[in-house]
Design an enzyme around this catalytic site. Sequence first.
Site, short mmCIF file in Angstrom:
data_model
loop_
_atom_site.label_atom_id
_atom_site.label_comp_id
_atom_site.label_asym_id
_atom_site.label_seq_id
_atom_site.Cartn_x
_atom_site.Cartn_y
_atom_site.Cartn_z
N HIS A 255 0.81 -1.21 0.00
CA HIS A 255 0.00 0.00 0.00
C HIS A 255 0.85 1.27 0.00
CE1 HIS A 255 -3.70 2.01 -0.04
NE2 HIS A 255 -4.33 1.43 0.95
N ASP B 180 -2.50 1.86 -4.52
CA ASP B 180 -3.75 2.15 -3.84
C ASP B 180 -4.73 0.99 -4.05
OD1 ASP B 180 -2.92 4.64 -2.91
OD2 ASP B 180 -3.52 5.63 -4.77
#
Length: 443
Positions: free
Chosen positions: A416, A420
């Site tokens: 992450h 995204d």
Amino acid sequence: MARVDVIMPQMGESIAEGTVSRWLKKVGDNVKRDEPLFEISTDKVDAEIPSPSAGVLMEILVGEGQTVAIQTVVARLETDAAAAALPAAAPSAPATSAPAAAPAAASVVAPTAPVAASAAPTASSAPAGSFEERVRTKSSPLVRKMAAEHGVEIAGMSGSGIAGRVTRKDLDAFLAAKPAATAVPVAGASMHVPAGVEHRGPLPTPWAGDIVEPMSKIRKLTSDHMALAIKVATHVTSFFEIDLTRVARIRAGMRKEFEAQTGQKLTYLPFILQAVCTQLKRHPTLNAAVAGNDVILRKQINLGIAVALDPTGLIVPVLKHADELSLTGLTRGTNDLAARARSKKLSPTDVQDSTFTITNPGVFGSLFGTPIIPVGTTAILGLGAIEKRAKVITGPDGEDTLAIRTCAYFSLSFDHRVIDGADADRFMADLKKTLESVPETGF
């Protein structure tokens, strides 16, 4: 008379050291070029290392069970021209028990570890200031091993060695000054603590009737690597159910002819690999690496294929330039890597330079999981069990009917820091669409 150094090879990205598991030759033995010389263990692979040259094994500098940094000289050969000068009694010399072997190994490790750590940066090097780099450059393998046994994080210590490296003397002094209350070992118990991870609280102790088994070398190294992977990347996992009915139909129609022409069994995997390669080109951040504050978008697509070993263990050989291979090429490549992984015939290059990994726990019946992202990459795809399910299908007229479909759950663990959730789900949605709309002629 020429001498050839035998070095500890790098057996994969992020691997800074290796362990000599077994010497296959004794001092004084004649060795052919590319003949297996010794076996090594890392968290990625157990492998036989071939001799770099033909000649006579004159010195063994690193004994069995010893761990040293990559590029360390572990042995020396003399070319065939020098073989005649070898005394006749030499072949009986022991390979690892000679008293001189251990001091030699110790003298080799210290000066070469900084070289491995300070080598010119490459795409697979640890990012500057990363956890892995700090540990690697502040200690030798021996010191890191001692620190792991005592649950000490070397990266937070100040060293008296060159460039601030933590020496054994520094570690001994630190342990001596450590309060007794924090000395966690309990009589009769032991635990492998990954390098740089401090174990807090008392260690578990065996109860009556328990069986205590020491971790194997590959299990300890896997533990270290997985702990590092979790520490480095920010893990998130997304799940999609994918209908593989069209793939199953195409596979069934071409299976006999394919196997007759190639001699290879046609599974679902090469179809999935082709679809993955197609989508990695459209979604480059999933085929990337993080280097400090930079993101390296790889042009090559090299797929790491996790292979389970018997009775236990895991190896991830790499299928290079997978996007350039046909269905036949993907099938041959994956079958070859899996066979050589299980027979310990992988070479160092076979486990290097992965850009994206695929693991298939579904072969054991698992529906889905949350795989750990290998260090040096940004995503890993998990394949669940492929099975027939009753699904509601909406027809062109809007009417719903029940149908039997061949389906599987796919999981994508992604970093992450650079990917995204929307980007990861777009990749998975496109992968789903590709596999569910395969033309009848195949890819």
